[in-house]
Motif scaffolding. Structure first.
Motif, PDB file in Angstrom:
ATOM      1  N   GLU A 166      18.938   6.610 -50.275  1.00 53.14           N
ATOM      2  CA  GLU A 166      19.453   7.720 -51.084  1.00 53.14           C
ATOM      3  C   GLU A 166      19.075   7.514 -52.555  1.00 53.14           C
ATOM      4  OE1 GLU A 166      23.757   9.535 -52.424  1.00 53.14           O
ATOM      5  OE2 GLU A 166      23.563   8.718 -50.412  1.00 53.14           O
ATOM      6  N   TRP A 167      19.201   6.287 -53.023  1.00 48.85           N
ATOM      7  CA  TRP A 167      18.870   6.000 -54.427  1.00 48.85           C
ATOM      8  C   TRP A 167      17.404   6.283 -54.714  1.00 48.85           C
ATOM      9  CZ3 TRP A 167      15.391   2.582 -56.567  1.00 48.85           C
ATOM     10  CH2 TRP A 167      15.432   2.493 -57.962  1.00 48.85           C
ATOM     11  N   VAL A 168      16.488   5.783 -53.864  1.00 46.92           N
ATOM     12  CA  VAL A 168      15.067   5.997 -54.144  1.00 46.92           C
ATOM     13  C   VAL A 168      14.719   7.482 -54.046  1.00 46.92           C
ATOM     14  CG1 VAL A 168      13.901   5.731 -51.890  1.00 46.92           C
ATOM     15  CG2 VAL A 168      12.841   4.845 -53.970  1.00 46.92           C
ATOM     16  N   GLY A 169      15.430   8.223 -53.194  1.00 48.26           N
ATOM     17  CA  GLY A 169      15.213   9.658 -53.091  1.00 48.26           C
ATOM     18  C   GLY A 169      15.540  10.389 -54.383  1.00 48.26           C
ATOM     19  N   SER A 170      16.468   9.867 -55.152  1.00 50.00           N
ATOM     20  CA  SER A 170      16.830  10.505 -56.422  1.00 50.00           C
ATOM     21  C   SER A 170      16.133   9.871 -57.621  1.00 50.00           C
ATOM     22  CB  SER A 170      18.343  10.460 -56.628  1.00 50.00           C
ATOM     23  OG  SER A 170      18.799   9.137 -56.744  1.00 50.00           O
ATOM     24  N   ALA A 171      15.604   8.657 -57.474  1.00 48.12           N
ATOM     25  CA  ALA A 171      15.029   7.933 -58.615  1.00 48.12           C
ATOM     26  C   ALA A 171      13.506   7.893 -58.618  1.00 48.12           C
ATOM     27  CB  ALA A 171      15.563   6.498 -58.630  1.00 48.12           C
ATOM     28  N   TRP A 172      12.851   8.383 -57.561  1.00 46.52           N
ATOM     29  CA  TRP A 172      11.398   8.200 -57.449  1.00 46.52           C
ATOM     30  C   TRP A 172      10.636   8.784 -58.626  1.00 46.52           C
ATOM     31  CZ3 TRP A 172       7.890  12.127 -57.326  1.00 46.52           C
ATOM     32  CH2 TRP A 172       8.368  13.395 -57.039  1.00 46.52           C
ATOM     33  N   SER A 173      11.037   9.952 -59.128  1.00 45.49           N
ATOM     34  CA  SER A 173      10.271  10.555 -60.227  1.00 45.49           C
ATOM     35  C   SER A 173      10.431   9.752 -61.515  1.00 45.49           C
ATOM     36  CB  SER A 173      10.645  12.018 -60.438  1.00 45.49           C
ATOM     37  OG  SER A 173      11.995  12.144 -60.798  1.00 45.49           O
ATOM     38  N   ASP A 174      11.626   9.205 -61.759  1.00 47.54           N
ATOM     39  CA  ASP A 174      11.829   8.345 -62.929  1.00 47.54           C
ATOM     40  C   ASP A 174      10.990   7.068 -62.809  1.00 47.54           C
ATOM     41  OD1 ASP A 174      13.632  10.126 -64.075  1.00 47.54           O
ATOM     42  OD2 ASP A 174      15.374   9.121 -63.198  1.00 47.54           O
ATOM     43  N   LEU A 175      10.957   6.504 -61.615  1.00 40.59           N
ATOM     44  CA  LEU A 175      10.151   5.300 -61.394  1.00 40.59           C
ATOM     45  C   LEU A 175       8.679   5.595 -61.647  1.00 40.59           C
ATOM     46  CD1 LEU A 175      11.823   3.965 -58.132  1.00 40.59           C
ATOM     47  CD2 LEU A 175      11.940   2.918 -60.405  1.00 40.59           C
ATOM     48  N   ARG A 176       8.202   6.728 -61.138  1.00 41.65           N
ATOM     49  CA  ARG A 176       6.803   7.094 -61.333  1.00 41.65           C
ATOM     50  C   ARG A 176       6.484   7.265 -62.811  1.00 41.65           C
ATOM     51  NH1 ARG A 176       4.846  12.311 -58.467  1.00 41.65           N
ATOM     52  NH2 ARG A 176       5.454  13.193 -60.456  1.00 41.65           N
ATOM     53  N   GLU A 177       7.398   7.880 -63.568  1.00 46.02           N
ATOM     54  CA  GLU A 177       7.205   8.036 -65.013  1.00 46.02           C
ATOM     55  C   GLU A 177       7.152   6.687 -65.721  1.00 46.02           C
ATOM     56  OE1 GLU A 177      10.131  10.693 -66.632  1.00 46.02           O
ATOM     57  OE2 GLU A 177       9.477  12.348 -65.365  1.00 46.02           O
ATOM     58  N   GLN A 178       7.805   5.674 -65.152  1.00 36.31           N
ATOM     59  CA  GLN A 178       7.798   4.327 -65.727  1.00 36.31           C
ATOM     60  C   GLN A 178       6.581   3.519 -65.289  1.00 36.31           C
ATOM     61  OE1 GLN A 178      11.575   2.507 -64.728  1.00 36.31           O
ATOM     62  NE2 GLN A 178      12.682   4.339 -65.338  1.00 36.31           N
ATOM     63  N   GLY A 179       5.692   4.148 -64.510  1.00 31.93           N
ATOM     64  CA  GLY A 179       4.463   3.482 -64.107  1.00 31.93           C
ATOM     65  C   GLY A 179       4.491   2.818 -62.748  1.00 31.93           C
ATOM     66  N   VAL A 180       5.569   3.028 -61.976  1.00 31.21           N
ATOM     67  CA  VAL A 180       5.640   2.470 -60.629  1.00 31.21           C
ATOM     68  C   VAL A 180       4.870   3.400 -59.694  1.00 31.21           C
ATOM     69  CG1 VAL A 180       7.161   1.810 -58.737  1.00 31.21           C
ATOM     70  CG2 VAL A 180       7.878   1.406 -61.113  1.00 31.21           C
ATOM     71  N   ASP A 181       3.889   2.872 -58.975  1.00 29.03           N
ATOM     72  CA  ASP A 181       3.072   3.679 -58.070  1.00 29.03           C
ATOM     73  C   ASP A 181       3.573   3.675 -56.636  1.00 29.03           C
ATOM     74  OD1 ASP A 181       1.105   4.556 -59.945  1.00 29.03           O
ATOM     75  OD2 ASP A 181       0.277   2.536 -59.925  1.00 29.03           O
ATOM     76  N   GLU A 182       4.224   2.574 -56.234  1.00 27.29           N
ATOM     77  CA  GLU A 182       4.688   2.467 -54.853  1.00 27.29           C
ATOM     78  C   GLU A 182       5.885   1.523 -54.781  1.00 27.29           C
ATOM     79  OE1 GLU A 182       1.102   1.037 -52.987  1.00 27.29           O
ATOM     80  OE2 GLU A 182       1.617  -1.044 -53.406  1.00 27.29           O
ATOM     81  N   VAL A 183       6.654   1.682 -53.700  1.00 30.18           N
ATOM     82  CA  VAL A 183       7.831   0.832 -53.481  1.00 30.18           C
ATOM     83  C   VAL A 183       7.848   0.361 -52.030  1.00 30.18           C
ATOM     84  CG1 VAL A 183       9.250   1.892 -55.288  1.00 30.18           C
ATOM     85  CG2 VAL A 183       9.291   2.857 -52.987  1.00 30.18           C
TER      86      VAL A 183
END
Length: 61
Positions: free
Chosen positions: A25-42
Motif C-alpha cells: 500500500e505504501w509503495v502504491g502511494s509513494a512511487w511517484s515521489d520515489l521516482r522524482e527522487q531518482g529511484v528507478d526501481e524497487v
C-alpha cells in the motif's frame, strides 16, 4: 518479520512495515515521489529475503 523496499540495487531502503499489505500500500502511494527522487526501481524484501522485484517505477514504453 519486517517488510521493506530496497531502492535500485544500492543500500537505500524504505522504513520497515509490519506486513506485506502495508508495504505494498505504501509503495502504491509513494512511487511517484520515489521516482522524482531518482529511484528507478524497487524490490520488496521480507527481512533479507527478496519476495519480488526489481519493479520499475517508470511507465511502460
Amino acid at each position: 518479520m519486517e517488510y521493506w523496499w530496497r531502492y535500485g540495487s544500492g543500500p537505500e531502503r524504505s522504513a520497515g512495515f509490519a506486513d506485506r499489505a502495508e508495504a505494498e500500500e505504501w509503495v502504491g502511494s509513494a512511487w511517484s515521489d520515489l521516482r522524482e527522487q531518482g529511484v528507478d526501481e524497487v524490490t520488496l524484501l521480507a527481512d533479507e529475503d527478496e519476495l519480488y522485484g526489481p519493479m520499475s517505477l517508470h511507465p511502460p514504453d
